[in-house]
Design a protein around this motif. Structure first.
Motif, short mmCIF file in Angstrom:
data_model
loop_
_atom_site.label_atom_id
_atom_site.label_comp_id
_atom_site.label_asym_id
_atom_site.label_seq_id
_atom_site.Cartn_x
_atom_site.Cartn_y
_atom_site.Cartn_z
N GLN A 178 0.83 -1.20 0.00
CA GLN A 178 0.00 0.00 0.00
C GLN A 178 0.87 1.26 0.00
N GLU A 204 3.96 1.45 -0.93
CA GLU A 204 4.72 1.56 -2.18
C GLU A 204 3.84 2.03 -3.32
N ALA A 205 2.56 1.64 -3.29
CA ALA A 205 1.64 2.12 -4.33
C ALA A 205 1.59 3.63 -4.29
N ALA A 206 1.50 4.19 -3.09
CA ALA A 206 1.44 5.65 -2.97
C ALA A 206 2.77 6.28 -3.37
N LEU A 207 3.87 5.69 -2.88
CA LEU A 207 5.19 6.23 -3.21
C LEU A 207 5.42 6.23 -4.72
N ALA A 208 5.01 5.11 -5.38
CA ALA A 208 5.26 4.99 -6.81
C ALA A 208 4.46 6.02 -7.60
N LEU A 209 3.39 6.55 -7.00
CA LEU A 209 2.63 7.60 -7.67
C LEU A 209 3.28 8.96 -7.47
N GLY A 210 4.34 8.98 -6.68
CA GLY A 210 5.01 10.25 -6.43
C GLY A 210 4.47 10.96 -5.20
N ALA A 211 4.02 10.18 -4.22
CA ALA A 211 3.51 10.80 -3.00
C ALA A 211 4.68 11.14 -2.08
N THR A 212 4.54 12.26 -1.37
CA THR A 212 5.53 12.58 -0.34
C THR A 212 5.25 11.69 0.87
N GLU A 220 1.88 12.45 2.31
CA GLU A 220 0.82 11.98 1.40
C GLU A 220 0.70 10.46 1.44
#
Lengths: 305, 252
Positions: free
Chosen positions: A187, A189-197, A200
């Motif tokens: 979960q 990593e999904a956010a990180l891979a979208l470019g989340a700080t 975020e």
């Protein structure tokens, strides 16, 4: 054959033990209702919405106690929730590894302190501090609000809510932390891979995924706040009045039972106190059911639609 | 054709364990490059180095150079957050955000980028879902939870989520390993469509899949890049004995 009958006995014994817990609750409700009957007969529904509490004239109304319990717990929750979530996010996501364990341990230690010790601390430190520093400050700058008006006693609704919030912070934060730790790294990593700080990622992946668990933590905290007796009794001021001001003394259901049970000399007085216990039981029951329903709705929404 | 991703001398570590040993590879633009190899050969680590996801694992380190369009993504002034917005990723197991609706899952990355206007979002969400061939199945229930979909649909939702932020490169980390053959077929179909516009790197366990979908194939073994060539050549006339052993099923 012998094995089969042993299995059967085991099943029966387990069933009896399980049912006995339910039976105990029913017994509790019935016996409380029985002892509360004189007061219920005398005052009926007036008991719930009158504010007079006069043992001499034997006129009893529970409204100030219901108000005190509900408002002090709600305020405590309001203060404890942001702090607890901050603690949980820090411990689960942000803190350096060497700090995580010791800090979690210290916070859980807060839950192990007996409530009478919190009460003493409230009387000797918190109440004077509120009286001399916090309440004058609030009055000076926010005194136009009815919430922050009146005499500065120190003891009262505000100090009770603060003590309660300190007492439920360990519950809410340690359970929330556990819940955050169960969030799969996929979960995040999904956010990180979208470019989340970092923030975020926590908001999108961690808080979203964990929200029904956090709700559960909040309910356990609320349950603890509603039933807490000793610490609240020591700092709330014990005056059966409903006041719009947070500075004013108040009274809770648990406190009045603890304070007055030993001096309740007449049957009606005793019966009124038991009825308050009965109401406290129902208030906690209703809040728990409501919360369960809320969790159920949130998790059902997550599971399937 | 210009090399879009150029990796030189890449070493990656987990603590003291060396997962990648000196990888040098040039990945071309707008083709599908498959990365194959036995479990633990470093193929997932390799693609996670390309979008700087390797470094979020505690104790993970790396050295070397990864150029994206000529710029080193590991240079001191490179921001991993901006790099990840240019490089989408689809994971092994579908991982939509369970608290968000189908619509919000696709819009999640856009909202992070500051796109908030309903009209803009609606357009991009619809386009992304169409590109990931999911629109027809979900257009009437965009407000349903993302996890209410089947596994294959969830994976296509994750692809739509990655497409929505308009990346240049999309990394697929064994995207079909948790899916049934029909869903796998749909995802493979999708890869053909996507390579017209995107550079695609796909890690796969399944050699038939690599042969079906990719233009180029890289074979990894024990953290080293053994061979990298046109897919056709890798599968018909491998130059290295180890590649031949692997693709003929002698180990792995």
């Amino acid at each position: 054959m012998k094995i089969k009958s042993a299995d059967l006995w085991f099943k029966k014994a387990a069933a009896i033990l399980a049912l006995s817990a339910a039976a105990l609750v029913i017994l509790l409700v019935c016996s409380m209702a029985y002892y509360a009957l004189p007061a219920i007969r005398k005052f009926g529904l007036h008991f719930l919405h009158t504010s007079t509490w006069d043992p001499v004239k034997e006129i009893f109304g529970a409204l100030p106690f219901i108000y005190g319990t509900v408002i002090s717990s709600a305020l405590a929750l309001l203060m404890a929730l942001p702090v607890s979530l901050g603690i949980a996010v820090y411990l689960a996501e942000l803190a350096p590894c060497c700090l995580r364990e010791p800090l979690s341990f210290l916070i859980e230690l807060l839950a192990a302190i007996p409530s009478v010790v919190y009460g003493l601390w409230g009387i000797f430190f918190l109440a004077p501090f509120l009286r001399e520093t916090v309440q004058p400050f609030l009055f000076r700058y926010f005194g136009f609000l009815p919430l922050f008006q009146g005499e500065f006693y120190g003891v009262g609704m505000l100090s009770a809510a603060i003590i309660l919030s300190i007492m439920i912070i360990p519950t809410i934060s340690s359970i929330s932390r556990e819940v955050f730790l169960t969030v799969p790294s996929a979960q995040r990593e999904a956010a990180l891979a979208l470019g989340a700080t970092r923030w975020e990622t926590i908001r999108l992946a961690v808080l979203g995924y964990a929200r029904s668990g956090v709700l559960g933590a909040v309910i356990l905290g609320l349950g603890r706040a509603l039933g807490e007796t000793m610490a609240v009794t020591m700092v709330i001021g014990n005056r059966p009045e409903i006041s719009g001001s947070l500075f004013a003394p108040a009274y809770t259901m648990a406190s009045v039972i603890a304070n007055e049970f030993s001096e309740a000399t007449t049957d009606l007085y005793l019966s009124a106190l038991i009825e308050i216990g009965f109401i406290l039981f129902f208030v906690t029951l209703i809040i728990n059911i409501a919360a369960r329903a809320l969790i159920w709705r949130v998790s059902a929404k997550i599971k399937a639609k | 054709m210009e090399a879009e991703i150029k990796v030189s001398n890449l070493y990656a570590y987990f603590g003291s364990i060396c997962a990648l040993r000196g990888i040098n590879i040039s990945i071309k633009e707008k083709v599908v490059t498959a990365v194959i190899g036995p479990s633990g050969c470093g193929k997932s680590t390799f693609i996670r180095c390309i979008n700087r996801l390797h470094e979020v694992v505690p104790e993970a380190k790396l050295s070397g150079e990864v150029l994206l369009g000529g710029k080193d993504i590991y240079s001191a002034d490179a921001d991993p957050i901006l790099i990840r917005r240019k490089i989408g990723m689809v994971f092994q197991r579908p991982n939509p955000f369970p608290a968000l609706s189908i619509y919000d899952n696709v819009a999640a990355g856009l909202k992070l980028n500051g796109i908030k206007r309903k009209n803009d979002l609606d357009g991009i969400v619809e386009r992304s879902l169409k590109m990931s061939a999911l629109w027809g199945e979900v257009k009437d229930k965009l407000n349903a939870s993302g996890v209410s979909l089947s596994g294959g649909q969830q994976q296509r939702l994750c692809i739509a989520r990655a497409l929505a932020v308009a990346p240049e490169v999309i990394l697929f980390d064994e995207p079909c390993s948790a899916l049934d053959p029909i869903s796998t077929g749909k995802i493979e179909e999708l890869l053909f469509q996507l390579k017209k516009n995107y550079t695609i790197i796909i890690v796969t366990h399944n050699m038939q899949q690599a042969a079906r979908v990719s233009d180029y194939t890289a074979f990894f073994l024990l953290g080293e890049l053994v061979e990298f060539d046109k897919t056709q050549d890798i599968f018909t006339k491998p130059k290295d004995n180890r590649t031949e052993d692997y693709i003929t099923g002698r180990f792995g």
